[in-house]
Design a protein around this motif. Sequence first.
Motif, PDB file in Angstrom:
ATOM      1  N   TYR A 169      -5.713  -8.641  -8.100  1.00 21.48           N
ATOM      2  CA  TYR A 169      -5.865  -7.774  -6.929  1.00 21.48           C
ATOM      3  C   TYR A 169      -5.152  -8.423  -5.752  1.00 21.48           C
ATOM      4  O   TYR A 169      -5.177  -9.637  -5.600  1.00 21.48           O
ATOM      5  N   SER A 170      -4.491  -7.609  -4.934  1.00 22.00           N
ATOM      6  CA  SER A 170      -3.829  -8.168  -3.758  1.00 22.00           C
ATOM      7  C   SER A 170      -4.583  -7.782  -2.487  1.00 22.00           C
ATOM      8  O   SER A 170      -4.941  -6.617  -2.295  1.00 22.00           O
ATOM      9  N   ALA A 171      -4.810  -8.769  -1.628  1.00 21.36           N
ATOM     10  CA  ALA A 171      -5.558  -8.533  -0.386  1.00 21.36           C
ATOM     11  C   ALA A 171      -4.762  -7.699   0.603  1.00 21.36           C
ATOM     12  O   ALA A 171      -5.330  -6.994   1.430  1.00 21.36           O
ATOM     13  N   THR A 172      -3.431  -7.794   0.542  1.00 29.21           N
ATOM     14  CA  THR A 172      -2.598  -7.024   1.467  1.00 29.21           C
ATOM     15  C   THR A 172      -1.609  -6.194   0.655  1.00 29.21           C
ATOM     16  O   THR A 172      -1.324  -6.506  -0.500  1.00 29.21           O
ATOM     17  N   ASN A 173      -1.066  -5.151   1.270  1.00 29.90           N
ATOM     18  CA  ASN A 173       0.019  -4.421   0.617  1.00 29.90           C
ATOM     19  C   ASN A 173       1.281  -4.547   1.464  1.00 29.90           C
ATOM     20  O   ASN A 173       1.248  -5.080   2.577  1.00 29.90           O
ATOM     21  N   ALA A 174       2.389  -4.043   0.904  1.00 28.66           N
ATOM     22  CA  ALA A 174       3.701  -4.249   1.518  1.00 28.66           C
ATOM     23  C   ALA A 174       3.847  -3.563   2.873  1.00 28.66           C
ATOM     24  O   ALA A 174       4.767  -3.867   3.633  1.00 28.66           O
ATOM     25  N   LEU A 175       2.955  -2.638   3.169  1.00 28.30           N
ATOM     26  CA  LEU A 175       3.069  -1.942   4.451  1.00 28.30           C
ATOM     27  C   LEU A 175       2.137  -2.537   5.496  1.00 28.30           C
ATOM     28  O   LEU A 175       1.923  -1.968   6.564  1.00 28.30           O
ATOM     29  N   GLN A 176       1.594  -3.710   5.180  1.00 29.69           N
ATOM     30  CA  GLN A 176       0.740  -4.416   6.145  1.00 29.69           C
ATOM     31  C   GLN A 176       1.411  -5.714   6.562  1.00 29.69           C
ATOM     32  O   GLN A 176       2.079  -6.361   5.750  1.00 29.69           O
ATOM     33  N   ASP A 177       1.198  -6.088   7.801  1.00 32.92           N
ATOM     34  CA  ASP A 177       1.690  -7.367   8.297  1.00 32.92           C
ATOM     35  C   ASP A 177       0.775  -8.459   7.738  1.00 32.92           C
ATOM     36  O   ASP A 177      -0.414  -8.485   8.045  1.00 32.92           O
ATOM     37  N   PRO A 178       1.327  -9.344   6.881  1.00 31.83           N
ATOM     38  CA  PRO A 178       0.449 -10.331   6.232  1.00 31.83           C
ATOM     39  C   PRO A 178      -0.195 -11.329   7.213  1.00 31.83           C
ATOM     40  O   PRO A 178      -1.144 -12.015   6.848  1.00 31.83           O
ATOM     41  N   HIS A 179       0.311 -11.404   8.437  1.00 28.64           N
ATOM     42  CA  HIS A 179      -0.318 -12.303   9.412  1.00 28.64           C
ATOM     43  C   HIS A 179      -1.676 -11.757   9.881  1.00 28.64           C
ATOM     44  O   HIS A 179      -2.529 -12.506  10.285  1.00 28.64           O
ATOM     45  N   HIS A 180      -1.786 -10.426   9.868  1.00 27.13           N
ATOM     46  CA  HIS A 180      -2.971  -9.815  10.481  1.00 27.13           C
ATOM     47  C   HIS A 180      -3.553  -8.728   9.602  1.00 27.13           C
ATOM     48  O   HIS A 180      -3.005  -7.648   9.513  1.00 27.13           O
ATOM     49  N   ILE A 181      -4.675  -9.017   8.947  1.00 27.75           N
ATOM     50  CA  ILE A 181      -5.406  -7.928   8.296  1.00 27.75           C
ATOM     51  C   ILE A 181      -6.886  -8.104   8.606  1.00 27.75           C
ATOM     52  O   ILE A 181      -7.304  -9.144   9.116  1.00 27.75           O
ATOM     53  N   GLU A 182      -7.655  -7.083   8.255  1.00 32.54           N
ATOM     54  CA  GLU A 182      -9.076  -7.124   8.531  1.00 32.54           C
ATOM     55  C   GLU A 182      -9.817  -7.593   7.285  1.00 32.54           C
ATOM     56  O   GLU A 182      -9.507  -7.154   6.180  1.00 32.54           O
ATOM     57  N   ALA A 183     -10.803  -8.470   7.465  1.00 33.32           N
ATOM     58  CA  ALA A 183     -11.620  -8.937   6.337  1.00 33.32           C
ATOM     59  C   ALA A 183     -12.710  -7.903   6.062  1.00 33.32           C
ATOM     60  O   ALA A 183     -13.878  -8.123   6.326  1.00 33.32           O
ATOM     61  N   ARG A 184     -12.308  -6.738   5.515  1.00 27.79           N
ATOM     62  CA  ARG A 184     -13.264  -5.646   5.305  1.00 27.79           C
ATOM     63  C   ARG A 184     -14.212  -5.954   4.126  1.00 27.79           C
ATOM     64  O   ARG A 184     -13.886  -6.772   3.265  1.00 27.79           O
ATOM     65  N   PRO A 185     -15.390  -5.280   4.101  1.00 26.27           N
ATOM     66  CA  PRO A 185     -16.416  -5.596   3.105  1.00 26.27           C
ATOM     67  C   PRO A 185     -15.918  -5.551   1.653  1.00 26.27           C
ATOM     68  O   PRO A 185     -16.296  -6.408   0.855  1.00 26.27           O
ATOM     69  N   SER A 186     -15.057  -4.581   1.307  1.00 24.65           N
ATOM     70  CA  SER A 186     -14.589  -4.499  -0.083  1.00 24.65           C
ATOM     71  C   SER A 186     -13.767  -5.739  -0.448  1.00 24.65           C
ATOM     72  O   SER A 186     -13.796  -6.211  -1.581  1.00 24.65           O
ATOM     73  N   LEU A 187     -13.066  -6.259   0.538  1.00 23.72           N
ATOM     74  CA  LEU A 187     -12.256  -7.453   0.304  1.00 23.72           C
ATOM     75  C   LEU A 187     -13.143  -8.697   0.171  1.00 23.72           C
ATOM     76  O   LEU A 187     -12.867  -9.589  -0.638  1.00 23.72           O
ATOM     77  N   ILE A 188     -14.211  -8.731   0.918  1.00 24.56           N
ATOM     78  CA  ILE A 188     -15.158  -9.847   0.809  1.00 24.56           C
ATOM     79  C   ILE A 188     -15.782  -9.852  -0.591  1.00 24.56           C
ATOM     80  O   ILE A 188     -15.910 -10.901  -1.221  1.00 24.56           O
ATOM     81  N   ALA A 189     -16.084  -8.664  -1.109  1.00 25.96           N
ATOM     82  CA  ALA A 189     -16.644  -8.562  -2.466  1.00 25.96           C
ATOM     83  C   ALA A 189     -15.641  -9.085  -3.507  1.00 25.96           C
ATOM     84  O   ALA A 189     -16.017  -9.814  -4.422  1.00 25.96           O
TER      85      ALA A 189
END
Length: 301
Positions: free
Chosen positions: A48-68
């Motif tokens: 699973y990838s935490a970020t996708n190509a259309l997101q700036d890898p420097h800045h994403i949100e640590a959303r609940p699904s990602l914490i899981a």
Amino acid sequence: MRKLYSILAGVVLMLASQLSHAELHVLACEPEWASLATELGGDKLKVYSATNALQDPHHIEARPSLIARTRNADLLVCTGMELETGWLPVLLRQSGNARIAPGQPGNFVAGNYVEHLDVPSRLDRSEGDVHADGNPHIQQDPRNIAAVADALAKRLEQIDPADAAYYEARHKDFSARWNAAIAKWEKQAAPLKGVAVIEHHENMEYLLHWLGMHVVGTLEPKPGVEPSAAHLLQLLDHLQQQPAKMVLRAAYQDERASRWLADRAHIPAVVLPFTVGGDDRAKDLFGLFDDTVQRLLEGAK
Ligand SMILES: [Zn+2]
């Protein structure tokens, strides 16, 4: 009764085979490492990838699904080099997953296995988003991907020794195909040597370094600082003395500044996928560089 026994035996066998084929859960910070893990680990991994190509890898949100996802990961594969400092430490803390804590075998840092460009001789944060370890956008040089693949294959073998032979075989196969592809890209990209470009953010350095191209300016006045009208006017003026062939940006970056400058300087604005998933052709790592080289060649025409 016999029928019931055979059904039960079947269920037990099925469960046993599932246990012996338990997949390793891999959480990649960026799509390129998710893709590489899949190349090396095939169906032994759930990636699973935490970020996708259309997101700036420097800045994403640590959303609940990602914490899981972080909580049940067996292996974390990230660039490091401060690229994820804005969100990964929070994610690790909130997940409470000790297996993937820094320093553990479950924490793999790709940046540890490549040569770093743009390492500042003096760290001055007033100069913008400057990273002490150098420029973290290492995935844009396929030779870096090869070096990371070697280290990642070893790490998979260490974490899952029962499947070591499988990882080794896939690594060998990937390396052969990858080295052949690098030779092909270098041949195709020969006309790009010496070509000057403007980039949006300092995130193309490894690509340009690999292909012998060079940067004459960035749309951002300082790394991580949005382009300003004053800075763009200055750049346009600068292009009179030092012309560039194209204005580059990554798929995740806003197009406006790039288009503004390209229109006025009468050069093309070129979007590069930047990582896997950045456009339709960048479906995997091979497609990523096939497409990148093609787009650069078209831009330089
Ligand atoms: Zn950056």
